[in-house]
Design an enzyme around this catalytic site. Structure first.
Site, PDB file in Angstrom:
ATOM      1  N   GLY A  70       8.297   8.366   0.282  1.00  0.00           N
ATOM      2  CA  GLY A  70       9.199   8.197   1.401  1.00  0.00           C
ATOM      3  C   GLY A  70       9.250   6.755   1.866  1.00  0.00           C
ATOM      4  O   GLY A  70       8.368   5.950   1.560  1.00  0.00           O
ATOM      5  N   GLY A  71      10.298   6.410   2.600  1.00  0.00           N
ATOM      6  CA  GLY A  71      10.408   5.082   3.181  1.00  0.00           C
ATOM      7  C   GLY A  71      11.391   4.184   2.457  1.00  0.00           C
ATOM      8  O   GLY A  71      12.148   4.620   1.581  1.00  0.00           O
ATOM      9  N   TYR A  75       6.274  -4.405   0.669  1.00  0.00           N
ATOM     10  CA  TYR A  75       5.610  -5.391  -0.181  1.00  0.00           C
ATOM     11  C   TYR A  75       4.159  -4.994  -0.348  1.00  0.00           C
ATOM     12  O   TYR A  75       3.517  -4.504   0.587  1.00  0.00           O
ATOM     13  CB  TYR A  75       5.693  -6.785   0.463  1.00  0.00           C
ATOM     14  CG  TYR A  75       4.730  -7.788  -0.142  1.00  0.00           C
ATOM     15  CD1 TYR A  75       5.021  -8.401  -1.359  1.00  0.00           C
ATOM     16  CD2 TYR A  75       3.528  -8.108   0.483  1.00  0.00           C
ATOM     17  CE1 TYR A  75       4.128  -9.303  -1.933  1.00  0.00           C
ATOM     18  CE2 TYR A  75       2.635  -9.013  -0.081  1.00  0.00           C
ATOM     19  CZ  TYR A  75       2.951  -9.606  -1.286  1.00  0.00           C
ATOM     20  OH  TYR A  75       2.068 -10.495  -1.853  1.00  0.00           O
ATOM     21  N   ILE A 150       3.244   2.990   5.916  1.00  0.00           N
ATOM     22  CA  ILE A 150       2.855   4.335   5.504  1.00  0.00           C
ATOM     23  C   ILE A 150       4.001   4.950   4.708  1.00  0.00           C
ATOM     24  O   ILE A 150       5.160   4.874   5.115  1.00  0.00           O
ATOM     25  CB  ILE A 150       2.523   5.217   6.721  1.00  0.00           C
ATOM     26  CG1 ILE A 150       1.298   4.679   7.454  1.00  0.00           C
ATOM     27  CG2 ILE A 150       2.299   6.679   6.306  1.00  0.00           C
ATOM     28  CD1 ILE A 150       0.997   5.385   8.768  1.00  0.00           C
ATOM     29  N   GLY A 151       3.678   5.549   3.577  1.00  0.00           N
ATOM     30  CA  GLY A 151       4.680   6.254   2.773  1.00  0.00           C
ATOM     31  C   GLY A 151       3.988   7.177   1.792  1.00  0.00           C
ATOM     32  O   GLY A 151       3.092   6.736   1.071  1.00  0.00           O
ATOM     33  N   GLY A 162       0.382   6.500   0.114  1.00  0.00           N
ATOM     34  CA  GLY A 162      -0.477   6.494   1.290  1.00  0.00           C
ATOM     35  C   GLY A 162      -0.137   5.405   2.272  1.00  0.00           C
ATOM     36  O   GLY A 162       0.945   5.406   2.864  1.00  0.00           O
ATOM     37  N   LEU A 163      -1.016   4.416   2.434  1.00  0.00           N
ATOM     38  CA  LEU A 163      -0.827   3.410   3.470  1.00  0.00           C
ATOM     39  C   LEU A 163      -1.346   2.056   3.000  1.00  0.00           C
ATOM     40  O   LEU A 163      -2.078   1.950   2.016  1.00  0.00           O
ATOM     41  CB  LEU A 163      -1.532   3.833   4.762  1.00  0.00           C
ATOM     42  CG  LEU A 163      -3.039   4.097   4.692  1.00  0.00           C
ATOM     43  CD1 LEU A 163      -3.834   2.817   4.987  1.00  0.00           C
ATOM     44  CD2 LEU A 163      -3.424   5.185   5.675  1.00  0.00           C
ATOM     45  N   SER A 164      -0.930   1.031   3.713  1.00  0.00           N
ATOM     46  CA  SER A 164      -1.432  -0.321   3.452  1.00  0.00           C
ATOM     47  C   SER A 164      -1.624  -1.040   4.777  1.00  0.00           C
ATOM     48  O   SER A 164      -0.824  -0.872   5.709  1.00  0.00           O
ATOM     49  CB  SER A 164      -0.478  -1.112   2.548  1.00  0.00           C
ATOM     50  OG  SER A 164       0.806  -1.230   3.134  1.00  0.00           O
ATOM     51  N   CYS A 180      10.827  -2.165   5.418  1.00  0.00           N
ATOM     52  CA  CYS A 180      11.121  -0.844   5.979  1.00  0.00           C
ATOM     53  C   CYS A 180      12.442  -0.817   6.731  1.00  0.00           C
ATOM     54  O   CYS A 180      12.649   0.012   7.621  1.00  0.00           O
ATOM     55  CB  CYS A 180       9.988  -0.361   6.868  1.00  0.00           C
ATOM     56  SG  CYS A 180       8.435  -0.176   5.968  1.00  0.00           S
TER      57      CYS A 180
END
Length: 217
Positions: A70-71, A75, A150-151, A162-164, A180
Site C-alpha cells: 500500500g501507499g 525512498y 508505513i506500507g 512494513g515500516l522505515s 507519499c
C-alpha cells in the site's frame, strides 16, 4: 515466538521481496515463525499501489521498483532503518486498520525513546514531527516533517513489507519524489533533529517498543 533478523550492509530490494514472499507463505503454512527483519537498502525509490506518475520527479536518479504494498512513492537508502514486519494478522484479530494503527504506535513509542514526539495525521500516511523552528505553513499551521513511512501487503493474512525510520539518511535523496504524495511537508531524521542516534540504538528501541505494543516475543 517472533524471530528477529538483522542484516548487515545493504540488501538488494528484489532479493528482499522474494525472501519476504517465501517467508510469508511459510508462516501461513505453519512452517516458519513470525519475523521482524531489520535491514538497509541501497538508494532506491519504490512505488506503492497508489503511486502517481507525476510524483516521481527525477526518475533517472535511482532505481525505481514497482511493488504491491500500500501507499505511494517512498525512498529507501543507507541510514534508514527498514523493519519488514512478517506477522500473522489473522491471529491478531483480522483487523487491518487496527494492525496499521499498532505499527504506527510501535514507531511512535520507538521515537519516544529518544524524546521525539511522533504523531499521525488524518489523510497522511506515516509518522510526523512538528518543526516549530521552521516557518509555519501558509494557513498558519506549524511546519511538520515526515520521519517514518508505513506500507504493508497481506498474503493469507500474513503481513509483509512494513515500516522505515529515518535515522541518518541523505535527506536530499528524497528530492526525486513527492514522498507519499505529500508536497507541502518535508522529511527529517533523528540526526537531522540533532540527536546523535545510531542504528543500533534504534534497533534496541524497536525491540523494546515491539514488546509493549504487540506483546513479548
Amino acid at each position: 515466538m517472533v524471530e528477529w533478523i538483522t542484516s548487515p550492509g545493504l540488501t538488494d530490494y528484489r532479493t528482499a521481496e522474494t525472501w519476504m514472499e517465501n517467508r510469508a507463505n511459510a508462516i501461513a503454512a505453519g512452517d516458519a515463525a513470525e519475523c521482524i527483519w531489520l535491514l538497509e537498502h541501497p538508494p532506491l525509490y519504490t512505488a506503492g499501489t497508489s503511486a502517481k506518475a507525476e510524483d516521481l520527479t527525477d526518475p533517472d536518479r535511482f532505481p525505481v521498483f514497482d511493488t504491491r504494498r500500500g501507499g505511494q512513492y517512498t525512498y529507501h537508502g543507507p541510514g534508514q532503518r527498514v523493519a519488514y514486519t512478517l506477522l500473522d494478522v489473522g491471529k491478531r484479530g483480522h483487523d487491518v486498520r487496527a494492525f496499521v494503527h499498532d505499527l504506527e504506535t510501535w514507531v511512535i513509542d520507538t521515537l519516544d525513546s529518544f524524546n521525539v514526539r511522533g504523531e499521525i495525521r488524518e489523510g497522511r500516511v506515516g509518522v510526523w514531527v512538528e518543526r516549530p523552528e521552521k516557518p509555519p505553513l501558509p494557513d498558519g499551521t506549524p511546519a511538520e516533517d515526515k520521519i517514518a513511512a508505513i506500507g504493508i501487503r497481506l498474503r493469507k493474512w500474513i503481513s509483509f513489507h512494513g515500516l522505515s525510520i529515518n535515522v541518518e539518511p541523505d535527506l536530499s535523496h528524497f528530492d526525486g519524489i513527492v514522498p507519499c504524495g505529500i508536497a507541502d511537508h518535508g522529511v527529517t531524521s533523528l540526526v537531522d533533529l540533532g540527536l546523535p542516534v545510531t542504528m543500533d540504538d534504534v534497533d534496541v528501541a524497536l525491540r523494546r517498543s515491539f514488546e509493549t505494543v504487540f506483546g513479548a516475543d
